[in-house]
Design an enzyme around this catalytic site. Structure first.
Site, short mmCIF file in Angstrom:
data_model
loop_
_atom_site.label_atom_id
_atom_site.label_comp_id
_atom_site.label_asym_id
_atom_site.label_seq_id
_atom_site.Cartn_x
_atom_site.Cartn_y
_atom_site.Cartn_z
N ASN A 113 0.85 -1.19 0.00
CA ASN A 113 0.00 0.00 0.00
C ASN A 113 0.89 1.24 0.00
OD1 ASN A 113 -2.97 -0.97 0.43
ND2 ASN A 113 -1.73 -2.22 1.83
N GLU A 114 1.08 1.80 -1.18
CA GLU A 114 1.99 2.91 -1.37
C GLU A 114 1.38 4.22 -0.87
OE1 GLU A 114 4.87 2.26 -2.14
OE2 GLU A 114 4.95 0.52 -3.43
N PRO A 115 2.20 5.26 -0.68
CA PRO A 115 1.66 6.57 -0.31
C PRO A 115 0.52 6.97 -1.24
CG PRO A 115 4.04 6.61 -0.17
CD PRO A 115 3.68 5.27 -0.75
#
Length: 663
Positions: free
Chosen positions: A183-185
């Site tokens: 879950n990336e920025p």
């Protein structure tokens, strides 16, 4: 043989009260800035045992109830020791995983069926294949399906989690960008399993598994933030200096989608488990005076005053009683009697760290100098993990030691061969071929045959291919030549230049082999031969690929073995740690600081430039667009600027060191 002594390096002596509070009230007081329950352990091993035992307890509890224990599991490096401890509990203490259901937290996308780099393959190698989990109870996203099928596949993955009653726990690491799972920025609090584009920093981290940045897939199928938060318990394992910054942001910062891990602040069952190095930026560790009364040591006082100077934008000698009182440091006023007394004490402490004589000044009073005057000249070994870390990290000090008459040895611990581009090999092969033609050796069939063989290999090489032994040998030779040139430029005789070629490095891949006793023996042999009075080792243990930590562990283990053998030369030896291209020591921890003039800084740059293979085309420059000589100069000038702002002497640049004391 103790092979992980670097884990016990703690720059600030932290009272046990700050990581093992005696009561719930004490814990509540010192963790007032922390919004996620955080357990700090003095070593990775202790933290690992806590995590493994917590999971094992719940597995047994569920088994007694006749229920499944449903675990979402990641594959990050921080989780490897946890899996190793769970495997040990299975093999030595009979822990059964028969009732465990595992959901792989993410899978790379797109992949082909024959890919060796599947996340589930890593999870199996690290954990599943070593315990008695029923493989029918192991689930993973499928990275090989067509993109148009991904959304439906993710929906079914979420549904399958629900059919098992939801997640009992999620065991995850945290990336340097604050990502959990993938879950990336920018990830939403409401996100479930989905396809996501990996950001540049995450892809850089994944080169450890894939061998090159080009080989890392652009996307991942990952469980979402909402899926993670649905777990009854969420464990985040994070260790070491490299994670200290992001741990602080996750635990003490605001909830924001720019740091996806910060969403765990909304989960009552979230738990961060880290070591003292990983906790180094948490308020209770770095600024304990803000949470409770302190036992004031000289070092803690220095740390507080450096912090106070930063808050007030004043040099040390201009700090007032009012500054102390308004910023929670009234205890120091009571201890020292006045701001003036405390200011003078710390100003002098910092002034005494500055020396133009890193090997000690002969025939001089050394009571206030960081290094002793005698013996003179000293035998010195500078251990360099890669063939350029010596000049990048301490090129000015290295040159100063030689000029001041010390017997300086440089030990290059690894070949550095994977950090050379293929075009460098081609360039040198052209030279060899031309050399033989010019000097009438064109008939040398061995050279001609080898030239053709290597040329053919490079022509047909795929991005994921490991270099052949011949190519790795040539790349290592290129770096040896550069290291010799830099050493000669700095006045070090080639007889004192040692290439150790530690075996752990020679995997041909970014991910190295475990550091073992064979590596330590090589280092120990050199120590016995030289019997140094001074040793310099890499202290930047957060380097992205872990080579520095393993190299430093090899040196520390060798010193430990010599200490066990009661080696007499150790009685008169000091060990200094430097940092290089990735970070600098915090000023409150610096114990020796060597200033450089503009001319000396230019000479340092020239020695770094001898390493031509590490300029613009070097494979592992990372996301920092600056070249290594630029990083080094910025870092050294930055250290000098800090001293200047504190009201001390103003220099062009400075190299900083921290002393290591044998355990």
């Amino acid at each position: 043989m103790r092979l992980n002594l670097s884990e016990e390096i703690v720059l600030n002596s932290v009272s046990e009260d700050f990581y093992r509070p005696k009561t719930a009230v004490d814990r509540s007081e010192i963790t007032r800035f922390e919004k996620i329950y955080t357990d700090i352990y003095p070593s990775i091993a202790e933290g690992t045992r806590f995590l493994a035992n917590s999971i094992a307890t719940q597995i047994k509890k569920k088994a007694c109830e006749g229920k499944y224990y449903v675990l979402a599991a990641g594959t990050g490096l921080s989780l490897t020791p946890v899996y190793e401890e769970l495997i040990r509990l299975h093999k030595e203490e009979g822990l059964s995983f028969k009732n465990v259901v595992v959901f792989n937290a993410y899978e790379y996308f797109p992949l082909n069926e024959k890919s060796n780099y599947k996340s589930i393959t890593q999870l199996r190698k690290k954990f599943i294949d070593h315990v008695d989990i029923d493989l029918q109870n192991v689930f993973t996203p499928d990275g090989t399906i067509p993109q148009e099928q991904v959304q439906e596949s993710c929906r079914l993955y979420e549904q399958r989690i629900k059919t098992f009653g939801g997640l009992d726990a999620a065991l995850l690491g945290i990336g340097r960008s604050g990502n959990i799972a993938c879950n990336e920025p920018g990830s939403s609090l409401a996100s479930t399993s989905r396809l996501i584009l990996l950001d540049a920093l995450s892809r850089q981290e994944m080169t450890m598994s894939f061998g090159s940045l080009e080989s890392v897939p652009p996307c991942s199928i990952t469980i979402g933030i909402k899926t993670i938060l649905s777990a009854k318990k969420v464990f985040i394992a994070a260790w070491g200096d490299e994670k200290a910054g992001i741990i602080q942001e996750m635990v003490e910062g605001s909830v924001t989608d720019s740091i996806p891990a910060s969403f765990l602040q909304t989960h009552e069952g979230a738990c961060v488990v880290t070591d003292l190095a990983g906790a180094a930026r948490l308020t209770r560790i770095v600024h304990p005076w803000l949470v409770t009364s302190c036992k004031w040591t000289d070092k803690l006082t220095r740390s507080a005053l450096v912090w106070l100077c930063g808050i007030t934008k004043k040099p040390i000698l201009k700090l007032t009683n009012k500054d102390y009182n308004e910023n929670g440091l009234s205890e120091l006023l009571a201890l020292y009697g006045s701001a003036y007394n405390a200011n003078i004490k710390i100003f002098n402490d910092l002034q005494h760290t500055i020396t133009g004589w890193p090997g000690g000044k002969p025939n001089a009073d050394d009571s206030n100098r960081p290094e002793r005057a005698n013996p003179y000249p000293k035998r010195v070994i500078v251990f360099s993990p890669h063939p350029d870390d010596d000049v990048i990290s301490m090129g000015g000090t290295l040159r100063r030691l030689v000029q001041q008459g010390h017997e300086v040895h440089v030990a290059y611990e690894t070949s550095g061969n994977i950090a050379v581009g293929d075009e460098e090999v081609t360039r040198f092969m052209h030279f060899i071929n031309g050399f033989n033609q010019l000097f009438n050796n064109a008939g040398d069939e061995v050279i001609r045959g080898k030239y053709k063989e290597i040329k053919e290999f490079l022509k047909n090489k795929n991005p994921n291919d490991i270099d052949s032994v011949d190519v790795r040998t040539i790349k290592g030779l290129i770096r040896r030549c550069e290291a010799r040139m830099a050493s000669s430029y700095n006045g070090i005789p080639l007889s004192r230049v040692h290439f150790l070629d530690l075996p752990f490095y020679e995997s041909g891949k970014i991910e190295k082999l475990p550091m073992k006793e064979a590596d330590v023996k090589i280092v120990q042999k050199l120590l016995q031969e030289v019997q140094p009075h001074q040793i310099y080792v890499a202290g930047d243990l957060a380097d992205p690929h872990g080579t520095h930590r393993k190299c430093t562990n090899a040196v520390l283990a060798a010193l430990d073995e010599e200490k066990k053998a009661n080696a007499k030369w150790l009685d008169d030896c000091r060990v200094w740690m430097y940092r290089g291209a990735w970070a600098e020591w915090e000023i409150e921890n610096i114990e020796m600081c060597v200033p450089m003039s503009p001319e000396e800084l230019r000479a340092k740059r020239n020695s770094i430039l001898r390493h031509q293979s590490q300029m613009e085309s070097a494979p592992f420059l990372g996301n920092d667009e600056r070249l290594f000589w630029q990083r080094a100069e910025d870092r050294n000038r930055g250290t000098a600027e800090l001293y200047d702002k504190l009201g001390l002497a103003c220099y062009e640049a400075m190299e900083a060191f921290v002393q290591y004391h044998l355990l």
